[in-house]
Write an enzyme that holds these catalytic residues in place. Structure first.
Site, PDB file in Angstrom:
ATOM      1  N   HIS A 207      11.599 -12.123  12.841  1.00 11.15           N
ATOM      2  CA  HIS A 207      10.743 -11.923  11.669  1.00 11.15           C
ATOM      3  C   HIS A 207      11.041 -13.003  10.648  1.00 11.15           C
ATOM      4  O   HIS A 207      12.201 -13.365  10.411  1.00 11.15           O
ATOM      5  CB  HIS A 207      10.976 -10.557  11.025  1.00 11.15           C
ATOM      6  CG  HIS A 207      10.094 -10.319   9.844  1.00 11.15           C
ATOM      7  ND1 HIS A 207       8.794  -9.886   9.963  1.00 11.15           N
ATOM      8  CD2 HIS A 207      10.310 -10.501   8.520  1.00 11.15           C
ATOM      9  CE1 HIS A 207       8.250  -9.807   8.767  1.00 11.15           C
ATOM     10  NE2 HIS A 207       9.140 -10.167   7.869  1.00 11.15           N
TER      11      HIS A 207
ATOM     12  N   ARG B 192       2.088  -3.331  -3.165  1.00 11.85           N
ATOM     13  CA  ARG B 192       2.911  -4.404  -3.740  1.00 11.85           C
ATOM     14  C   ARG B 192       2.086  -5.664  -3.976  1.00 11.85           C
ATOM     15  O   ARG B 192       2.279  -6.385  -4.957  1.00 11.85           O
ATOM     16  CB  ARG B 192       4.068  -4.739  -2.796  1.00 11.85           C
ATOM     17  CG  ARG B 192       5.200  -3.725  -2.782  1.00 11.85           C
ATOM     18  CD  ARG B 192       6.130  -3.977  -1.619  1.00 11.85           C
ATOM     19  NE  ARG B 192       6.666  -5.321  -1.613  1.00 11.85           N
ATOM     20  CZ  ARG B 192       7.040  -5.986  -0.509  1.00 11.85           C
ATOM     21  NH1 ARG B 192       6.904  -5.414   0.674  1.00 11.85           N
ATOM     22  NH2 ARG B 192       7.520  -7.203  -0.604  1.00 11.85           N
TER      23      ARG B 192
ATOM     24  N   SER C  15      10.848  -3.223   3.657  1.00 17.66           N
ATOM     25  CA  SER C  15       9.564  -3.408   4.329  1.00 17.66           C
ATOM     26  C   SER C  15       9.762  -4.056   5.693  1.00 17.66           C
ATOM     27  O   SER C  15       9.248  -3.573   6.710  1.00 17.66           O
ATOM     28  CB  SER C  15       8.641  -4.273   3.466  1.00 17.66           C
ATOM     29  OG  SER C  15       7.437  -4.575   4.142  1.00 17.66           O
TER      30      SER C  15
ATOM     31  N   LYS D 140       9.711  -1.677   9.738  1.00 17.10           N
ATOM     32  CA  LYS D 140       8.839  -1.954  10.890  1.00 17.10           C
ATOM     33  C   LYS D 140       9.650  -2.429  12.090  1.00 17.10           C
ATOM     34  O   LYS D 140       9.390  -2.037  13.235  1.00 17.10           O
ATOM     35  CB  LYS D 140       7.784  -2.998  10.514  1.00 17.10           C
ATOM     36  CG  LYS D 140       6.749  -2.514   9.508  1.00 17.10           C
ATOM     37  CD  LYS D 140       5.607  -3.476   9.376  1.00 17.10           C
ATOM     38  CE  LYS D 140       6.013  -4.787   8.725  1.00 17.10           C
ATOM     39  NZ  LYS D 140       6.296  -4.665   7.284  1.00 17.10           N
TER      40      LYS D 140
ATOM     41  N   ASP E 101       5.322   2.188   4.843  1.00 14.21           N
ATOM     42  CA  ASP E 101       5.409   0.769   4.483  1.00 14.21           C
ATOM     43  C   ASP E 101       4.034   0.138   4.407  1.00 14.21           C
ATOM     44  O   ASP E 101       3.783  -0.710   3.551  1.00 14.21           O
ATOM     45  CB  ASP E 101       6.268   0.013   5.487  1.00 14.21           C
ATOM     46  CG  ASP E 101       6.301  -1.479   5.168  1.00 14.21           C
ATOM     47  OD1 ASP E 101       6.821  -1.832   4.094  1.00 14.21           O
ATOM     48  OD2 ASP E 101       5.770  -2.273   5.969  1.00 14.21           O
TER      49      ASP E 101
END
Length: 435
Positions: free
Chosen positions: A95, A180, A195, A199, A173
């Protein structure tokens, strides 16, 4: 007679605790996440709480509980029963915290797949000034990220990866992420960490590698902030039994020569074909090396997959499995404008945020959750820092389907680059490694 069960807490009290710098209890966090997910806490109330968190921060225990509550708001995938050639899949994911021109996922996944890894990737859409992996891949005709759990399982076994919208993973989320984006609370360490990790902890990977950006084009601008974010996420992963490591990487300049959606896919295809910008190739291989090590895969050279075409073959299989057609030409914005050099010399620094905002103005990003993005909108960078420039040559090309967007995009680029007599300092792409 009212038989409804009274709520154990109320939103104004929870907001006030954080507003005044207090620490939320585990029970309060569980309640507010569940309440917001199911509509008992209003958008306005969650927006106020997010701003309080942005301003006051969260203690490590609060971040851990907030993350766990978001994981528990939906289902959690488990792929440990899957086998290929009789062996358990080497499940690993990556990520990025979001950058400018950060198309790394697109060439990275096929490299890891070609080396024997399996990547279950819950990907997102654009947030703030950064592009989303799904927005980019959906620039490919027919590509869909709306996969069922059975499809994901089948692709992991047959193809080696699946890129999918989070769906029922961490639905809390998904709602908070969208809120956000429109309430000025994107750049918050606790909210970014929770966040990302909610996930990733829910998607079924057994190991995780993080690319944490540092600099003008990152959500967190300083190395100190980014290092703290990376360590927080590494710790969250370890606490949930998912070994996690992180690279701190530079995001003062855009990655590569393309910023947008289809333009970034095109550049990724160049990398998979054995070419492409040096920085994109270098970061792809650095992250691949970390992912393979985290997955316990050794004795393979990720760079060879770019040379021998096996990574490109894997990408074509992945795209085809998800309905995409790479034989169809990628879209390009119909309205085009160029920025040319008014003098010769050497290209100076290019401000990543200026280029990101130009691409956003062109339609590559969204102003509100659910807004469509233009697949063909974006910016091509023809001269990167340190490269020679001739007077009158094109330095940037801007694409959009909406001609009136060109003027504000050009205004964003104004002042974001320069041409001088000498090369700017060379910034290291890889800053540090944690975990």
């Amino acid at each position: 007679m009212d038989t409804t069960t009274p709520e154990p807490f109320d939103a104004p009290t929870v907001i006030a605790i954080k507003r005044d710098g207090g620490v939320l209890s585990d029970a309060q966090i569980d309640w507010v996440i569940d309440g917001y997910t199911h509509g008992r806490v209003a958008d306005e109330q969650m927006a106020a709480l997010l701003m309080a968190i942005y301003l006051r921060g969260m203690a490590p225990g609060e971040i851990a509980r907030w993350t766990a509550a978001m994981v528990e708001s939906g289902q959690r995938f488990d792929f440990t029963d899957l086998r290929r050639d009789g062996k358990p899949l080497a499940l690993v994911d990556k990520h990025s915290t979001g950058g400018v021109g950060d198309k790394i996922t697109i060439p990275l996944l096929p490299v890891v797949m070609a080396c024997g890894g399996s990547v279950p990737q819950a990907a997102g859409r654009g947030l703030g000034h950064t592009g989303g992996t799904l927005d980019k891949l959906e620039a490919i005709r027919g590509f869909t990220a709306e996969l069922s759990k059975d499809q994901i399982r089948q692709q992991l076994c047959d193809v080696g990866a699946a890129v999918f919208a989070a769906g029922e993973l961490a639905p809390a989320d998904r709602k908070i992420y969208a809120l956000r984006d429109i309430t000025g609370t994107v750049e918050s360490l606790p909210l970014i960490a929770s966040s990302v990790m909610s996930k990733k902890l829910a998607e079924g990977a057994r190991a995780l590698v993080l690319d944490v950006k540092v600099g003008r084009g990152a959500f967190l601008k300083t190395e100190t902030e980014s290092r703290a974010l990376a360590q927080t996420m590494v710790d969250l992963g370890a606490a949930h039994g998912v070994p996690t490591r992180a690279l701190l990487t530079d995001m003062n300049r855009p990655l590569g020569r393309a910023v947008g959606n289809a333009v970034e896919v095109a550049e990724s295809l160049e990398v998979l074909a054995g070419g492409g910008p040096d920085d994109v190739v270098a970061l792809t291989l650095a992250l691949a090396t970390e992912m393979l090590a985290a997955a316990g895969i050794d004795g393979v050279d990720p760079a060879e997959t770019l040379r021998d075409g096996s990574a490109m073959d894997r990408f074509r299989r992945l795209v085809a499995a998800q309905g995409g057609d790479l034989s169809v030409e990628l879209p390009t914005g119909a309205a085009v404008e160029t920025v040319t050099a008014d003098r010769g010399g050497v290209m100076g620094d290019i401000d990543a945020m200026g280029v990101a905002m130009a691409a956003w103005r062109l339609g590559a990003g969204r102003a509100r959750p659910g807004d469509p993005v233009q697949a063909g909108a974006g910016v091509r960078i023809h001269r990167r820092p340190g490269e020679p420039v001739t007077a009158g040559e094109t330095l940037f090309t801007l694409y959009t389907d909406t001609p009136e967007r060109l003027r504000p995009a050009l205004a964003e680029l104004d002042g974001a680059w320069s041409v001088g007599d000498g090369a700017p300092p060379q910034l290291p792409l890889l800053i540090d490694r944690l975990g």
